[in-house]
Design an enzyme around this catalytic site. Structure first.
Site, PDB file in Angstrom:
ATOM      1  N   GLU A  32      53.895   8.379  35.028  1.00  0.00           N
ATOM      2  CA  GLU A  32      54.374   7.912  36.333  1.00  0.00           C
ATOM      3  C   GLU A  32      54.972   9.061  37.167  1.00  0.00           C
ATOM      4  O   GLU A  32      54.898   9.040  38.399  1.00  0.00           O
ATOM      5  CB  GLU A  32      55.398   6.801  36.091  1.00  0.00           C
ATOM      6  CG  GLU A  32      55.555   5.727  37.120  1.00  0.00           C
ATOM      7  CD  GLU A  32      54.334   5.366  37.974  1.00  0.00           C
ATOM      8  OE1 GLU A  32      54.423   5.543  39.203  1.00  0.00           O
ATOM      9  OE2 GLU A  32      53.305   4.910  37.445  1.00  0.00           O
ATOM     10  N   HIS A  34      53.845  12.194  37.346  1.00  0.00           N
ATOM     11  CA  HIS A  34      52.725  12.822  38.061  1.00  0.00           C
ATOM     12  C   HIS A  34      52.211  11.894  39.164  1.00  0.00           C
ATOM     13  O   HIS A  34      51.883  12.334  40.261  1.00  0.00           O
ATOM     14  CB  HIS A  34      51.542  13.068  37.108  1.00  0.00           C
ATOM     15  CG  HIS A  34      51.839  13.987  35.975  1.00  0.00           C
ATOM     16  ND1 HIS A  34      51.928  13.560  34.668  1.00  0.00           N
ATOM     17  CD2 HIS A  34      52.057  15.322  35.943  1.00  0.00           C
ATOM     18  CE1 HIS A  34      52.181  14.586  33.885  1.00  0.00           C
ATOM     19  NE2 HIS A  34      52.278  15.664  34.618  1.00  0.00           N
ATOM     20  N   GLN A  58      51.075  30.014  29.651  1.00  0.00           N
ATOM     21  CA  GLN A  58      52.489  29.670  29.815  1.00  0.00           C
ATOM     22  C   GLN A  58      53.129  29.167  28.516  1.00  0.00           C
ATOM     23  O   GLN A  58      54.258  28.704  28.526  1.00  0.00           O
ATOM     24  CB  GLN A  58      52.681  28.681  30.957  1.00  0.00           C
ATOM     25  CG  GLN A  58      52.107  27.301  30.736  1.00  0.00           C
ATOM     26  CD  GLN A  58      52.188  26.452  31.999  1.00  0.00           C
ATOM     27  OE1 GLN A  58      51.428  26.642  32.934  1.00  0.00           O
ATOM     28  NE2 GLN A  58      53.122  25.508  32.042  1.00  0.00           N
ATOM     29  N   LYS A 146      61.975  17.405  37.977  1.00  0.00           N
ATOM     30  CA  LYS A 146      62.371  17.458  36.566  1.00  0.00           C
ATOM     31  C   LYS A 146      62.313  18.896  36.056  1.00  0.00           C
ATOM     32  O   LYS A 146      63.170  19.342  35.323  1.00  0.00           O
ATOM     33  CB  LYS A 146      61.475  16.557  35.716  1.00  0.00           C
ATOM     34  CG  LYS A 146      62.146  16.194  34.428  1.00  0.00           C
ATOM     35  CD  LYS A 146      61.256  16.086  33.240  1.00  0.00           C
ATOM     36  CE  LYS A 146      60.562  17.306  32.885  1.00  0.00           C
ATOM     37  NZ  LYS A 146      59.843  17.417  31.685  1.00  0.00           N
ATOM     38  N   ASP A 147      61.279  19.612  36.487  1.00  0.00           N
ATOM     39  CA  ASP A 147      61.170  21.033  36.131  1.00  0.00           C
ATOM     40  C   ASP A 147      61.802  21.832  37.265  1.00  0.00           C
ATOM     41  O   ASP A 147      61.113  22.492  38.051  1.00  0.00           O
ATOM     42  CB  ASP A 147      59.696  21.409  35.965  1.00  0.00           C
ATOM     43  CG  ASP A 147      59.057  20.650  34.819  1.00  0.00           C
ATOM     44  OD1 ASP A 147      59.413  20.903  33.670  1.00  0.00           O
ATOM     45  OD2 ASP A 147      58.235  19.760  35.093  1.00  0.00           O
ATOM     46  N   GLN A 150      61.179  25.544  37.619  1.00  0.00           N
ATOM     47  CA  GLN A 150      59.793  25.790  38.043  1.00  0.00           C
ATOM     48  C   GLN A 150      59.670  25.623  39.560  1.00  0.00           C
ATOM     49  O   GLN A 150      59.007  26.412  40.229  1.00  0.00           O
ATOM     50  CB  GLN A 150      58.846  24.832  37.314  1.00  0.00           C
ATOM     51  CG  GLN A 150      57.415  24.900  37.815  1.00  0.00           C
ATOM     52  CD  GLN A 150      56.445  24.170  36.909  1.00  0.00           C
ATOM     53  OE1 GLN A 150      55.980  24.710  35.937  1.00  0.00           O
ATOM     54  NE2 GLN A 150      56.120  22.928  37.239  1.00  0.00           N
ATOM     55  N   VAL A 173      61.113  11.118  38.088  1.00  0.00           N
ATOM     56  CA  VAL A 173      60.905   9.694  37.789  1.00  0.00           C
ATOM     57  C   VAL A 173      61.434   9.450  36.379  1.00  0.00           C
ATOM     58  O   VAL A 173      61.157  10.218  35.452  1.00  0.00           O
ATOM     59  CB  VAL A 173      59.413   9.310  37.881  1.00  0.00           C
ATOM     60  CG1 VAL A 173      59.209   7.849  37.519  1.00  0.00           C
ATOM     61  CG2 VAL A 173      58.883   9.585  39.275  1.00  0.00           C
ATOM     62  N   ARG A 184      55.762  15.347  26.975  1.00  0.00           N
ATOM     63  CA  ARG A 184      56.230  15.638  25.613  1.00  0.00           C
ATOM     64  C   ARG A 184      57.016  14.477  24.996  1.00  0.00           C
ATOM     65  O   ARG A 184      57.254  14.492  23.780  1.00  0.00           O
ATOM     66  CB  ARG A 184      57.070  16.915  25.604  1.00  0.00           C
ATOM     67  CG  ARG A 184      56.250  18.163  25.874  1.00  0.00           C
ATOM     68  CD  ARG A 184      57.002  19.435  25.582  1.00  0.00           C
ATOM     69  NE  ARG A 184      56.129  20.603  25.616  1.00  0.00           N
ATOM     70  CZ  ARG A 184      55.933  21.388  26.683  1.00  0.00           C
ATOM     71  NH1 ARG A 184      56.573  21.141  27.811  1.00  0.00           N
ATOM     72  NH2 ARG A 184      55.111  22.416  26.618  1.00  0.00           N
TER      73      ARG A 184
HETATM   74  O1  PAF Z   1      54.364  21.655  35.413  1.00  0.00           O
HETATM   75  C1  PAF Z   1      53.257  21.829  34.858  1.00  0.00           C
HETATM   76  O2  PAF Z   1      52.626  20.883  34.396  1.00  0.00           O
HETATM   77  C2  PAF Z   1      52.682  23.239  34.772  1.00  0.00           C
HETATM   78  O3  PAF Z   1      53.682  24.182  34.583  1.00  0.00           O
HETATM   79  C3  PAF Z   1      51.799  23.613  35.996  1.00  0.00           C
HETATM   80  C4  PAF Z   1      52.608  23.634  37.268  1.00  0.00           C
HETATM   81  C5  PAF Z   1      50.659  22.606  36.111  1.00  0.00           C
HETATM   82  C6  PAF Z   1      51.190  25.000  35.799  1.00  0.00           C
HETATM   83  O4  PAF Z   1      50.372  25.048  34.676  1.00  0.00           O
END
Ligand code: PAF
Length: 285
Positions: A32, A34, A58, A146-147, A150, A173, A184
Site C-alpha cells: 500500500e 508504493h 545498493q 518512510k525512507d 533516501q 503509509v 521487509r
Molecule cells: O526505495 C527503494 O525501493 C529503492 O531504494 C529505489 C529508490 C527503488 C532505488 O533502487
C-alpha cells in the site's frame, strides 16, 4: 499498461508521449505504501511509469539481495488495475555491465545514519536513480517518507546534478496498528511482527515527552529505556533526533524548525527503519 524490459523499448515509449510524466522507482514486492505513490502520480500526471528493479548495487555483501521478495506477476497486476501507463522491469544486465566505470560517491548526507551502517548503500541508490532518471526523463518522481534519508539524498542529487525533476514526498503509509509498511515486513514471524511495532511505539512515546523536555539527549535516553523495558528483543541500531534538512543531530529541539526522530532496529535479524516529525509545544508569550 505497457511492460517494458529494455532501454531501447523505454526510449521509444518515452519519445512517443507528451505531457507530464510521473515516475515511481521501486524494487517491487509492492504494498500500500508504493500504491499511495502511484495514486498520487496518477492524480497529478497524464502518464505514470513504475520501475521494478531489485538494484544489486545498493545491497552490501551480507545483506538480503538474493532473498529480497520478488513478486513480479502480482506487482504488474496491481499496477495494471490502478491504470498505470507503463512498467519498466529491466534485468540486471540491462542496467549494469561488468565493464562499467562510473560509480557515484556521496560524501555527507549519504554517509550519516543508515549510510554509516550500510556502507555504499546510498551510492548504489544514487547510481541507479541517475540511470533511471536519464532513461525516463520524468517530470515528477515520487518517494515515500518512510525512507526519509533516501528522500533527502534524492532531493540533493536532483539539485546538484541539475535534473529538471520535481521530487514529491509522500507520507508514510502505516498498518492499522502503526507499523510502517515495508516489503521487509514479510520476513517477520507473527511474534516478530508484534515486536516490530516497537519502532513506531518509541517514536510516539518520545513525542509524548516533548512537552516536558526538549533536550534531545534526555529524549533519546528515555526512548532507549522504553525499548529495553517494553521490547527487549528489539536490537536498536540507532535512535537520533536531527534537523530534517541537514540530517545533523541537534541538542535542543528548538535548534531546528523541523526536528525529526529517525530509528533503525533489527527484529529477528530483519532491519527495519521508521521516522516521525516532532511537533513542538507553542512557546508561551
Ligand atoms: O526505495 C527503494 O525501493 C529503492 O531504494 C529505489 C529508490 C527503488 C532505488 O533502487
Amino acid at each position: 499498461m505497457e511492460v517494458i524490459e529494455t532501454r531501447v523499448q523505454l526510449r521509444s515509449w518515452r519519445g512517443k508521449i507528451h505531457g507530464s510524466v510521473g515516475f515511481i522507482p521501486t524494487m517491487g514486492a509492492l504494498h500500500e505504501g508504493h500504491l499511495s505513490l502511484v495514486r498520487r502520480s496518477l492524480a497529478e500526471n497524464p502518464w505514470t511509469i513504475v520501475s521494478i528493479f531489485v538494484n544489486p548495487r545498493q545491497f552490501g555483501p551480507q545483506e538480503d539481495y538474493h532473498r529480497y521478495p520478488r513478486t513480479l506477476e502480482t506487482d504488474l497486476r496491481l499496477l495494471q488495475n490502478l491504470g498505470v501507463s507503463a512498467a519498466f522491469t529491466p534485468s540486471v544486465e540491462e542496467m549494469y555491465s561488468p565493464e562499467d566505470e562510473v560509480y557515484v560517491s556521496l560524501t555527507r548526507l549519504g554517509r550519516l545514519w543508515c549510510g554509516s551502517y550500510r556502507l555504499g548503500h546510498f551510492d548504489g541508490v544514487a547510481l541507479v536513480l541517475i540511470k533511471l532518471f536519464n532513461l525516463i526523463m520524468p517530470t515528477r518522481a515520487y518517494f515515500g517518507e518512510k525512507d526519509f534519508q533516501q528522500v533527502r539524498v534524492v532531493e540533493k542529487l536532483v539539485e546538484e546534478l541539475f535534473f529538471p525533476i520535481e521530487i514529491v514526498r509522500v507520507p508514510t503509509v502505516r498498518e492499522p496498528d502503526g507499523l510502517a509498511m515495508s516489503s521487509r515486513n514479510t520476513y517477520l514471524s507473527p511474534s516478530g511482527r508484534a515486536q516490530a511495532l516497537a519502532l513506531y511505539k518509541v517514536l510516539q512515546y518520545i513525542q509524548t515527552l516533548v512537552p516536558t523536555t526538549q533536550l534531545t539527549a534526555d529524549l533519546i535516553r528515555e526512548g532507549e529505556a522504553f525499548l529495553r523495558e517494553r521490547f527487549p528483543e528489539v536490537k536498536l541500531e540507532y535512535l537520533a533526533i536531527v534537523d530534517e534538512y541537514s540530517l545533523q543531530p541537534i541538542e535542543h529541539l528548538r535548534q531546528s524548525s523541523n526536528p525529526r526522530i529517525l530509528i533503525a532496529a533489527y527484529v529477528e535479524g530483519v532491519r527495519l527503519i521508521d521516522n516521525l516529525p516532532l511537533s513542538l509545544p507553542e512557546e508561551s508569550s
